[in-house]
Motif scaffolding. Structure first.
Motif, PDB file in Angstrom:
ATOM      1  N   MET A  28       0.821  -1.207   0.000  1.00 54.88           N
ATOM      2  CA  MET A  28       0.000   0.000   0.000  1.00 54.88           C
ATOM      3  C   MET A  28       0.856   1.259   0.000  1.00 54.88           C
ATOM      4  N   PHE A  29       1.832   1.317   0.904  1.00 61.16           N
ATOM      5  CA  PHE A  29       2.676   2.506   1.013  1.00 61.16           C
ATOM      6  C   PHE A  29       3.487   2.731  -0.262  1.00 61.16           C
ATOM      7  N   SER A  30       3.933   1.629  -0.872  1.00 62.52           N
ATOM      8  CA  SER A  30       4.739   1.771  -2.095  1.00 62.52           C
ATOM      9  C   SER A  30       3.928   2.411  -3.209  1.00 62.52           C
ATOM     10  N   ARG A  31       2.644   2.010  -3.334  1.00 62.24           N
ATOM     11  CA  ARG A  31       1.806   2.580  -4.391  1.00 62.24           C
ATOM     12  C   ARG A  31       1.485   4.045  -4.083  1.00 62.24           C
ATOM     13  N   ILE A  32       1.264   4.372  -2.812  1.00 62.60           N
ATOM     14  CA  ILE A  32       0.980   5.756  -2.428  1.00 62.60           C
ATOM     15  C   ILE A  32       2.150   6.667  -2.783  1.00 62.60           C
ATOM     16  N   PHE A  33       3.371   6.217  -2.477  1.00 65.52           N
ATOM     17  CA  PHE A  33       4.549   7.033  -2.783  1.00 65.52           C
ATOM     18  C   PHE A  33       4.882   6.987  -4.268  1.00 65.52           C
ATOM     19  N   SER A  34       4.595   5.861  -4.906  1.00 68.20           N
ATOM     20  CA  SER A  34       4.880   5.742  -6.340  1.00 68.20           C
ATOM     21  C   SER A  34       4.074   6.750  -7.150  1.00 68.20           C
ATOM     22  N   TYR A  35       2.818   6.939  -6.780  1.00 66.41           N
ATOM     23  CA  TYR A  35       1.950   7.887  -7.498  1.00 66.41           C
ATOM     24  C   TYR A  35       1.884   9.243  -6.801  1.00 66.41           C
ATOM     25  N   GLN A  36       2.745   9.435  -5.794  1.00 67.43           N
ATOM     26  CA  GLN A  36       2.870  10.727  -5.095  1.00 67.43           C
ATOM     27  C   GLN A  36       1.508  11.241  -4.617  1.00 67.43           C
ATOM     28  N   ARG A  37       0.784  10.359  -3.950  1.00 72.31           N
ATOM     29  CA  ARG A  37      -0.537  10.718  -3.449  1.00 72.31           C
ATOM     30  C   ARG A  37      -0.476  11.780  -2.355  1.00 72.31           C
ATOM     31  N   TYR A  38       0.656  11.875  -1.655  1.00 72.79           N
ATOM     32  CA  TYR A  38       0.784  12.886  -0.599  1.00 72.79           C
ATOM     33  C   TYR A  38       0.634  14.309  -1.146  1.00 72.79           C
ATOM     34  N   ARG A  39       0.854  14.490  -2.451  1.00 76.14           N
ATOM     35  CA  ARG A  39       0.665  15.812  -3.054  1.00 76.14           C
ATOM     36  C   ARG A  39      -0.803  16.220  -3.102  1.00 76.14           C
ATOM     37  N   ASP A  40      -1.684  15.239  -2.952  1.00 72.74           N
ATOM     38  CA  ASP A  40      -3.115  15.557  -2.948  1.00 72.74           C
ATOM     39  C   ASP A  40      -3.489  16.458  -1.777  1.00 72.74           C
ATOM     40  N   PHE A  41      -2.667  16.468  -0.732  1.00 75.24           N
ATOM     41  CA  PHE A  41      -2.925  17.311   0.430  1.00 75.24           C
ATOM     42  C   PHE A  41      -2.900  18.801   0.081  1.00 75.24           C
ATOM     43  N   TYR A  42      -2.033  19.165  -0.847  1.00 74.74           N
ATOM     44  CA  TYR A  42      -1.830  20.595  -1.087  1.00 74.74           C
ATOM     45  C   TYR A  42      -1.910  20.983  -2.564  1.00 74.74           C
ATOM     46  N   SER A  43      -2.356  20.086  -3.411  1.00 76.17           N
ATOM     47  CA  SER A  43      -2.485  20.405  -4.831  1.00 76.17           C
ATOM     48  C   SER A  43      -3.657  21.364  -5.047  1.00 76.17           C
ATOM     49  N   TRP A  44      -3.349  22.618  -5.321  1.00 73.94           N
ATOM     50  CA  TRP A  44      -4.377  23.649  -5.450  1.00 73.94           C
ATOM     51  C   TRP A  44      -5.268  23.420  -6.668  1.00 73.94           C
ATOM     52  N   LYS A  45      -4.862  22.541  -7.576  1.00 76.81           N
ATOM     53  CA  LYS A  45      -5.661  22.257  -8.765  1.00 76.81           C
ATOM     54  C   LYS A  45      -6.924  21.479  -8.405  1.00 76.81           C
ATOM     55  N   SER A  46      -6.886  20.725  -7.308  1.00 76.24           N
ATOM     56  CA  SER A  46      -8.026  19.879  -6.941  1.00 76.24           C
ATOM     57  C   SER A  46      -9.053  20.681  -6.144  1.00 76.24           C
ATOM     58  N   LEU A  47     -10.316  20.420  -6.411  1.00 73.84           N
ATOM     59  CA  LEU A  47     -11.400  21.143  -5.744  1.00 73.84           C
ATOM     60  C   LEU A  47     -11.445  20.844  -4.252  1.00 73.84           C
ATOM     61  N   GLU A  48     -11.110  19.582  -3.877  1.00 73.06           N
ATOM     62  CA  GLU A  48     -11.188  19.228  -2.463  1.00 73.06           C
ATOM     63  C   GLU A  48     -10.227  20.061  -1.611  1.00 73.06           C
TER      64      GLU A  48
END
Length: 241
Positions: free
Chosen positions: A1-21
């Protein structure tokens, strides 16, 4: 699980201003901060709101378990939604690895919810204890992080539901492509077989009715259940009564 999260850089979802959430979560966090710290004076009147805060924390923890179930159910649905044939077709036409990216999003969401449950429980016990109050700046920082995280998880789940709907549309499209490919290959195989049969019959001077009669004999000795239906189909196909 952690490998896929880091592989696709999901942690950037926290601060990606492009996303509505992220944008919705930021705006709501600012609104809550202004209301609680400048209108309700939360820090100065913490003793007044303490019991209500603990009740809210318990409600959020209970809700998080429901969100966690949704994340796990989403991963189960995605993994069961696509057959190996569908995955092969998607991999041919989709270079962005959409399925694994969405799976990593669900894993990231589940991880966030678990972390939120853990620190919410810790916060509940801290508020229930006789620990001395912390400075306002640290209190404000913790408030902002927690409120942002709560809204982020909610809007992130909503975004994932939208992605699941898109995946279902992709699946239906791939099934249509697969059916077209199969029908074309079936037609090509029939033409090939008919050509070979015609060549053999011509070379061996075998009449068509003799060939069909031999096929009937093979069908009678086989384990086929719908023998009569198969024989009727072959008789009609080759024009033999």
């Amino acid at each position: 699980m952690f490998s896929r999260i880091f592989s696709y850089q999901r942690y950037r979802d926290f601060y990606s201003w492009k996303s509505l959430e992220v944008r919705f979560s930021f705006v709501l966090t600012v609104c809550f901060y202004l209301i609680f710290f400048y209108m309700l004076n939360l820090y100065e009147n913490i003793s007044v709101y303490l019991e209500s805060l603990k009740d809210v924390l318990l409600c959020i923890i209970a809700g998080d378990f429901g969100l966690l179930g949704m994340s796990l159910a989403g991963m189960a649905i995605i993994t069961s939604l696509f057959t190996p044939e569908t995955v092969k077709i998607i991999n041919k036409i989709d270079k962005n690895d959409t399925i694994n990216r969405i799976l990593s999003s669900f894993e990231f969401s589940a991880l966030n919810i678990v972390l939120q449950i853990i620190y919410m429980l810790l916060l509940f016990f801290v508020l229930s204890s006789d620990s001395p109050p912390i400075q306002k700046i640290f209190f404000s920082f913790i408030f902002i992080i927690i409120v942002y995280h709560i809204f982020f998880n909610l809007f992130y789940i909503l975004a994932l539901i939208g992605n699941c709907i898109k995946l279902n549309s992709i699946k239906n499209t791939c099934e249509k492509v697969n059916k077209v490919d199969k029908s074309i290959s079936d037609i090509a195989n029939e033409v090939r077989i008919d050509y070979l049969i015609a060549a053999i019959l011509n070379e061996k001077s075998i009449k068509r009715w003799e060939f069909v009669d031999k096929l009937d004999g093979m069908i009678d000795t086989s384990n086929i259940k719908e023998k009569e239906e198969v024989k009727d189909y072959l008789h009609n196909y080759y024009g033999v009564k």
